[in-house]
Design an enzyme around this catalytic site. Structure first.
Site, PDB file in Angstrom:
ATOM      1  N   GLU A 182      56.048 -45.405 -14.194  1.00 50.55           N
ATOM      2  CA  GLU A 182      56.256 -43.958 -14.209  1.00 50.55           C
ATOM      3  C   GLU A 182      57.637 -43.677 -14.800  1.00 50.55           C
ATOM      4  O   GLU A 182      58.605 -44.321 -14.414  1.00 50.55           O
ATOM      5  CB  GLU A 182      56.176 -43.460 -12.764  1.00 50.55           C
ATOM      6  CG  GLU A 182      56.167 -41.977 -12.604  1.00 50.55           C
ATOM      7  CD  GLU A 182      56.178 -41.588 -11.130  1.00 50.55           C
ATOM      8  OE1 GLU A 182      56.005 -42.477 -10.273  1.00 50.55           O
ATOM      9  OE2 GLU A 182      56.390 -40.410 -10.850  1.00 50.55           O
TER      10      GLU A 182
ATOM     11  N   ARG B 154      54.159 -55.942  -2.459  1.00 53.49           N
ATOM     12  CA  ARG B 154      54.119 -55.000  -3.572  1.00 53.49           C
ATOM     13  C   ARG B 154      55.360 -54.139  -3.583  1.00 53.49           C
ATOM     14  O   ARG B 154      55.954 -53.880  -4.621  1.00 53.49           O
ATOM     15  CB  ARG B 154      52.891 -54.117  -3.450  1.00 53.49           C
ATOM     16  CG  ARG B 154      52.821 -53.052  -4.528  1.00 53.49           C
ATOM     17  CD  ARG B 154      51.591 -52.239  -4.354  1.00 53.49           C
ATOM     18  NE  ARG B 154      51.715 -51.403  -3.169  1.00 53.49           N
ATOM     19  CZ  ARG B 154      51.669 -50.067  -3.220  1.00 53.49           C
ATOM     20  NH1 ARG B 154      51.507 -49.455  -4.349  1.00 53.49           N
ATOM     21  NH2 ARG B 154      51.771 -49.362  -2.115  1.00 53.49           N
TER      22      ARG B 154
ATOM     23  N   ASP C  31      52.875 -41.340 -16.637  1.00 50.86           N
ATOM     24  CA  ASP C  31      52.516 -42.099 -15.445  1.00 50.86           C
ATOM     25  C   ASP C  31      51.239 -42.868 -15.740  1.00 50.86           C
ATOM     26  O   ASP C  31      50.261 -42.303 -16.212  1.00 50.86           O
ATOM     27  CB  ASP C  31      52.298 -41.127 -14.272  1.00 50.86           C
ATOM     28  CG  ASP C  31      52.180 -41.859 -12.954  1.00 50.86           C
ATOM     29  OD1 ASP C  31      52.361 -43.102 -12.951  1.00 50.86           O
ATOM     30  OD2 ASP C  31      51.905 -41.200 -11.950  1.00 50.86           O
TER      31      ASP C  31
ATOM     32  N   ALA D  68      36.562 -45.677  -7.403  1.00 53.73           N
ATOM     33  CA  ALA D  68      36.686 -45.967  -5.970  1.00 53.73           C
ATOM     34  C   ALA D  68      37.167 -44.740  -5.220  1.00 53.73           C
ATOM     35  O   ALA D  68      36.716 -44.457  -4.113  1.00 53.73           O
ATOM     36  CB  ALA D  68      37.642 -47.128  -5.759  1.00 53.73           C
TER      37      ALA D  68
ATOM     38  N   ASP E 278      47.765 -44.636 -15.057  1.00 55.82           N
ATOM     39  CA  ASP E 278      46.710 -44.302 -14.101  1.00 55.82           C
ATOM     40  C   ASP E 278      46.407 -45.512 -13.233  1.00 55.82           C
ATOM     41  O   ASP E 278      46.103 -46.588 -13.740  1.00 55.82           O
ATOM     42  CB  ASP E 278      45.449 -43.855 -14.841  1.00 55.82           C
ATOM     43  CG  ASP E 278      45.731 -42.631 -15.696  1.00 55.82           C
ATOM     44  OD1 ASP E 278      46.517 -41.785 -15.250  1.00 55.82           O
ATOM     45  OD2 ASP E 278      45.186 -42.547 -16.805  1.00 55.82           O
TER      46      ASP E 278
ATOM     47  N   ALA F 241      43.639 -47.917  -5.612  1.00 54.72           N
ATOM     48  CA  ALA F 241      42.209 -47.900  -5.919  1.00 54.72           C
ATOM     49  C   ALA F 241      42.002 -47.131  -7.209  1.00 54.72           C
ATOM     50  O   ALA F 241      42.737 -46.188  -7.499  1.00 54.72           O
ATOM     51  CB  ALA F 241      41.425 -47.237  -4.785  1.00 54.72           C
TER      52      ALA F 241
END
Lengths: 204, 1095
Positions: free
Chosen positions: B467, B326, B369, B411, B371, B407
């Site tokens: 972002e 990632r 940004d 969560a 979510d 998450a």
């Protein structure tokens, strides 16, 4: 000046330092002529002629603030003690800064004689430093400010509570520094210098 | 005695197989020579068993015999049964079973099956002959000590045999694995099912082989598969299949699988529906299981052949690693973005930055940004999951130690955070749905996101893929809140993911506002509200305040920005460093002067692999480094830059570090790094590989201890400009004078001759060559004595040069060479001697403080460089430049000095004067890092020389003295006193004399004071030399460094005196001017102000 044998060198030094600061701050105030010279009386300290404030409130202010510093001095979290003169707009005009460095790991006994002679040189130098300072406007005020290395924990000491966060404005530009005296005598390293604003700052 | 042993035999022999008990114990005491009775007993027993063979001498011999006999019986039976019609297809070829304990069907029946269908049956367990252990149940002790019991062999239920017979072919044993072992690996087959489906697509492709270390730090299994599905497994080599510990094995397998899964995710997306976490998929096709068997077996084979560790058995590890990383995605996303949305022209940028100061008071910045980007993108097409706890992670093993990367808010309400281990997260929230990454989707959404932003605003600064900052000060939409909400709405419509926005006057506040706005909201901090908002803000909300800084501040009882404000800037800067201190001071007041749209050029490009790095031997490591170089080179080319500085970082396992909690993670590591700067920027893979190899050599590290490797490239030059530079350098070399070229030729040759193991020799070679140059081309200067010549070098000279040299030496050279033949040893020591000589020369030059030659030299070097451009410096005029090359390169210590102390001739060193010796020792570390350029097959050494030359000459006078000594004030009396005493400069001598006269502990100010008295006596006008100025400046700088913290008064006095001197003396004016900035910086550092020096 009572001697306490069972003290750490830092504690012992702090004790001496508190006394010294009281005298030195009085000397600074006297030097700057904030009050008429009649407000002070001549006294002897470390075999030197020094001034002491006659007015009980003034004397108390200096005494209380400085002795309130004692616990912090012992812990070594006081970085600087400054006598700040500022104008009616709360803008500082001149600062007498006592920069302190206490060697916390110093273990052996303090040579009080050395310490005293070093401190005495401060007072001598201070008394002849008027030329370095600036003329103050008539309506100026002054205060004692201590700069701590870290924020002190609240409620540790009654006297410590006398110290409140300052509302004095800070200079936007780094100040000009004029050293007056430096001394280093284990475990204490003390320096006195003047801070003046870089430019004649109007407000802020 | 015999009675004793007999008794013990009867007690210990009880548990084992028929009749062997007493036999075995007899072997115990076999070693002692008192075995007559026992051997007799053996004999009798042997007779009793009706063996017609010679009685075996001990137990092992007996067992061997017995086994052989059992085999013979078995073969006889099976061959007889194969001849009959009842015999079946030999499906159990290669399978050799051992039946343990009670089974249904009984062991005898199983034995029957085995010889009927071509298998083998072992009466006694042997890890060498048995391939499968058949059992229905295992006692607890055996389960606990599985490995000792099974020797890593598969434990299979007897139904495997029955089913295989029924199916008339060998079924994979895996589904028949003993329940006690198998029940904790329900997800294993899930992995294999899609892995296989992938495999069926690409028959011959090699999937990654990951081997790993388990908790007990010994090797486990790996997976390899290069086979097609219908191969019938060969069972011979399965015997070494190590089963460390069942649960462990299972976990490892699974993790490997899921990693592989993520790598293939993008292709097999459809198969990755949530069901892949349900055990139901374990109903896998037989062929896939075939695959598994094969995989395990071949892995065992791999292990046998190569004791393979780790990742590196995967030939494409590096590639795969970055495919599934990632961080890598985020890191490289930026390049994609830049290509897609090229920045506005430089002019516009400048305009922005110019305006920023004026506009800053009423500018409006929006921070947008997404979510929980990584989650919401993955589930955007599954609205039913929106309000369920979802996380994104590499692996979905509930016991796994892979980390949650993102998450969603449901969560998070369970306390699940990024960076948490999956097993912890599952413990918090058993319903947590875990998805793998979907990098394609991320790219798509990020592109949509930025398309929208760019449509609404022309000043967009991308922070990350999800972002960005928008400068909407000059936007047509007057109300920024309206604008923000319309942007958010559009993002939501297009991408089906939500975004939050923060609006404020600068980037800092906008970012902080977003924090309040999240999730899916927006928040506007107007300039009036900044103070109130910040006052209560916890310090860790400030960008740039991480754990460490937060902890430090907390120690100072600073928890909120309001408290932070009470600390002065100077103090902050002192405690946290200039930059961090200033940042804290500014941020706690909501001050942020950064302008939107300034796209920071990356300063370094590199690749780090800190996961799954395990090496077995140097070869693995080399292979890995080569791959890493490829990756880095690709990235460099992608960005169109070439770098000059290369640093290799290695994570080395700490001595006492246990295997990390995170599977295949790096754990507790020491970070080591070495770097190197080369004169010519490059992005070439081969060059990179060579550099990296060399850097790696600097570590002297056991490859088994390596847990992570990273390669970073910095000091960029854009690819085009560096090409031009290369060209110009080449042309410079080409236009250099002819004789020099000739000289260079053998130099290269010489280099090639040496095998490059010792760089010192290389260097020595080149320096000698230069010296020869001088001798050759400048007949006026005296040639070095014959004994100083390197025979090797001279022998390699082209004939015409050699004859020239010979002339200079009046024909003695030929004799010398003849003598020197076969004495290569002496030649090398001579070379060292010569180097020493060079060093001495150099030192003398440095100590020689006569300014004129220095300056002349400088100017001549400049002239030479100009001359070189003209390019026609031929023979006669050529001697000038060459002469200078010699001299200036004598300043270039890297080229001249031996690379380490070990190469210095000790006897020579001993003869040197004390101070010179000290200098040499100081200059040469025990091991100097080898300069890449001296190795230079890529850079011709001549180019190399001139590059370094030009750099050196510019800074030569300033640095030379400080290089010699940076502790002038240490010792009592300080070092400088001695140095100055021997100096040729009158002023320096006076300094030293006054100092020593005035007592040992005197201060510099007192020295300066006394100089006043003698000031007029000095005819200072003649004393001005750069060298003197530099030396005094250096002295002062070091004095400041020593004293500033504790005695500003002393410094103040010195500088007031200096200022007074400066009014009268040019020299002191120069000194004053050169030290003054340093002084002010030092004062600012320590006192937060500048020193005011009244004239």
């Amino acid at each position: 000046m009572e001697r306490r044998e069972n003290q750490t060198p830092q504690g012992q030094t702090a004790q001496v330092l508190v006394e010294f600061l009281e005298v030195a701050i009085t000397a600074v105030v006297f030097l700057k002529g904030v009050y008429p010279s009649g407000a002070f009386e001549r006294r002897r300290y470390m075999n030197l002629v020094v001034q002491r404030a006659c007015h009980p409130q003034l004397r108390y202010y200096i005494h209380a603030t400085v002795s309130g510093l004692l616990p912090f001095l012992q812990k070594g979290i006081v970085e600087r003690v400054a006598v700040i003169f500022f104008n009616s707009g709360n803008v500082p005009l001149e600062k007498f800064v006592f920069k302190l460095a206490m060697n916390q790991s110093y273990g052996s006994a303090v040579e009080e004689v050395d310490l005293e002679s070093s401190l005495r040189s401060f007072l001598i130098k201070l008394s002849i430093s008027e030329s370095l300072t600036k003329e103050l406007p008539p309506d100026c005020r002054w205060e004692i400010t201590a700069y701590f290395r870290s924020l002190p924990e609240t409620g540790t000491n009654k006297e410590a509570d006398l110290w409140i966060p300052t509302d004095t404005k800070q200079w936007q530009q780094p100040p000009l520094i004029t050293p007056i005296k430096s001394m280093s005598c284990e475990p204490l390293c003390l320096q006195l210098y003047l801070e003046h604003p870089c430019l004649p700052e109007s407000t802020i | 005695m015999s009675l004793d042993s007999f008794r013990s035999s009867s007690s210990s022999g009880s548990g084992s197989g028929s009749g062997s008990g007493s036999k075995r114990t007899s072997s115990f005491s076999n070693a002692t020579n008192k075995t007559k009775t026992k051997t007799k007993k053996k004999k009798t027993l042997g007779v009793a068993w009706g063996s017609n063979a010679l009685p075996p001498s001990d137990f092992s011999g007996y067992m061997a015999l017995k086994n052989r006999k059992l085999h013979d019986q078995f073969h006889a039976q099976s061959s007889s049964s194969t001849s009959t019609s009842t015999s079946g297809k030999p499906i159990f070829t290669g399978v050799s079973i051992f039946v343990d304990g009670f089974t249904v069907p009984s062991s005898q029946e199983l034995r029957g099956y085995m010889f009927k269908y071509g298998g083998r049956f072992e009466n006694y367990f042997s890890r060498h002959r048995v391939t499968h252990i058949i059992c229905s149940n295992l006692p607890h002790t055996k389960l606990k000590n599985l490995r000792a019991f099974s020797a890593g062999l598969p434990l299979v239920k007897p139904t495997w045999i029955l089913d295989s017979v029924a199916a008339n072919r060998l079924l994979p044993w895996l589904p028949y694995q003993l329940h006690q072992l198998a029940n904790n690996q329900p997800t294993l087959s899930a992995f294999f099912s899609f892995k296989t489906s992938k495999l069926s697509d690409m028959e011959d492709s090699t999937t990654n082989v990951c081997q790993s270390q388990d908790r007990h730090s010994s090797k486990v299994n790996g997976l390899i598969s290069t086979v097609s599905n219908d191969t019938i497994p060969e069972n011979e080599n399965t015997n070494a299949f190590m089963l460390e510990d069942s649960t462990n094995l299972v976990r490892v397998k699974y993790d490997e699988g899921s990693t592989a899964a993520t790598q293939e995710k993008t292709n097999v997306q459809d198969e990755l529906e949530p069901n892949h976490q349900e055990p139901s998929t374990s109903v896998s096709s037989p062929c896939s299981d075939d695959q598994n068997v094969k995989e395990f077996q071949s892995s065992a084979a791999t292990r046998l052949s190569k004791q393979g560790h780790s990742t590196l058995t995967d030939p494409n590890f590096v590639e795969n690693y970055f495919k599934s990383s990632r961080l890598h995605f985020i890191g490289t996303w930026r390049n994609r973005y830049r290509k897609r949305f090229p920045m506005p022209s430089a002019g516009l940028n400048k305009e922005i930055s110019n305006n920023s100061s004026d506009v800053s008071r009423n500018s409006v910045i929006i921070h947008v940004d997404m979510d929980c980007f990584f989650v919401s993108v993955v589930i955007r097409s599954q609205p039913e999951l929106f309000d369920k706890p979802v996380a994104v992670c590499h692996s979905n093993n509930s016991k796994g130690t892979s980390e949650i990367s993102s998450a969603n808010y449901p969560a998070r309400s369970y306390g699940i955070k990024a960076g948490m281990f999956v097993r912890d997260a599952k413990a918090l929230c058993p319903d947590l749905v875990i998805f793998p990454y979907n990098f394609e989707a991320y790219e798509e959404v990020a592109d949509q996101f930025y398309t929208i932003l760019h449509r609404h605003c022309n000043k967009v600064q991308a922070v990350s893929c999800d972002e960005a900052f928008l400068d909407v000060t000059h936007s047509e939409v007057k109300d920024p809140e309206l604008l923000a909400s319309s942007i958010r709405e559009e993002i939501c419509k297009t991408t089906r993911c939500t975004a939050s926005a923060g609006i404020a006057g600068n980037m800092l506040m906008a970012r902080i506002a977003t924090r309040t706005a999240k999730p899916n909201g927006q928040y506007h901090i107007t300039p009036e509200r900044v103070d109130d908002y910040l006052c209560q803000l916890p310090i860790d909300s400030l960008p740039g305040v991480g754990h460490v800084l937060q902890e430090k501040l907390k120690k100072q009882n600073v928890h909120t920005c309001g408290q932070l404000r009470t600390i002065s800037k100077a103090l902050l800067q002192k405690d946290y460093g200039m930059k961090t201190g200033e940042m804290l001071w500014n941020y706690s007041r909501g001050i942020d002067s950064r302008a939107v749209g300034v796209f920071q050029e990356s300063k370094s490009i590199g690749a780090d692999v800190n996961w799954g790095v395990r090496f077995n031997d140097v070869k693995d490591c080399d292979r890995f480094l080569i791959d890493l170089c490829k990756e880095v080179s690709l990235r460099l080319q992608c960005c169109g830059v070439q770098g000059r500085t290369f640093s290799l970082k290695i994570k080395k396992r700490r001595k006492d570090a246990v295997e990390p909690a995170k599977f295949m993670g790096c754990g507790d590591c020491e970070n080591l790094s070495h770097s190197i700067t080369i004169p010519l920027a490059t992005d070439n893979v081969e060059v990179l590989q060579r550099i990296v190899k060399q850097l790696f050599g600097c570590f002297y590290i056991d490859v088994k201890e390596i847990r992570g490797i990273g390669l970073q490239v910095s000091r960029f030059e854009s690819a085009e400009t560096s090409k031009q530079e290369k060209y110009s350098l080449k042309s410079w070399v080409a236009s250099g004078n002819a004789s020099m070229q000739k000289q260079k030729y053998p130099m290269d040759q010489d280099k090639q001759n040496m095998d490059g193991t010792s760089s010192g020799e290389c260097r020595g070679g080149s320096s000698v060559k230069i010296q020869n140059n001088q001798a050759n081309a400048n007949p006026i200067s005296t040639p070095p004595p014959l004994c100083h010549l390197d025979v090797e070098v001279i022998r390699n000279l082209p004939p015409e040069v050699f004859s020239e040299l010979n002339e200079i030496y009046g024909g003695k050279l030929i004799d010398y060479i003849a003598k020197g033949k076969g004495t290569s040893e002496t030649s090398s020591s001579l070379q060292n001697l010569f180097l020493e000589q060079e060093t001495i020369d150099k030192e003398e030059e440095l100590l020689n403080l006569e300014p004129i030659p220095q300056r002349k030299l400088l100017s001549e070097i400049e002239a030479m460089q100009h001359g070189a451009e003209q390019g026609d410096a031929v023979s006669g005029s050529g001697c000038g430049p060459i002469f200078k090359v010699t001299h200036s390169s004598s300043f270039e210590k890297d080229d001249l000095l031996p690379s380490s102390l070990s190469q210095i001739d000790g006897s020579v060193l001993r003869q040197l004067p004390e101070d010179l010796k000290a200098v040499i020792v100081q200059q040469l570390p025990a091991h100097r890092t080898q300069e890449i350029c001296s190795n230079g097959a890529m850079v011709p050494p001549s180019e190399n020389h001139h590059v370094s030359l030009s750099i050196k000459t510019s800074e030569n006078p300033g640095s030379s003295y400080s290089v010699l000594d940076d502790s002038l004030w240490t010792g009592n009396p300080p070092k400088w006193v001695e140095k100055f005493k021997v100096s040729s400069c009158l002023l320096l001598k006076i300094f030293a004399e006054i100092y020593s006269k005035s007592g040992l502990s005197s201060t510099l100010s007192s020295v300066l004071h006394q100089i006043i008295s003698e000031f007029h006596q000095l005819n200072l006008a003649h004393q001005i030399s750069d060298e003197t100025v530099n030396i005094i400046s250096e002295l002062l700088k070091q004095y400041i460094k020593v004293r500033i913290g504790r005695d500003i008064e002393e410094i103040y006095i010195c500088f007031r005196l200096l200022k007074r001197f400066a009014a009268k003396s040019q020299l002191f004016l120069q000194v004053y001017n050169s030290v003054f900035p340093y002084l002010q910086a030092a004062v600012d550092d320590n006192y937060g102000g500048s020193l005011f020096i009244a004239s």
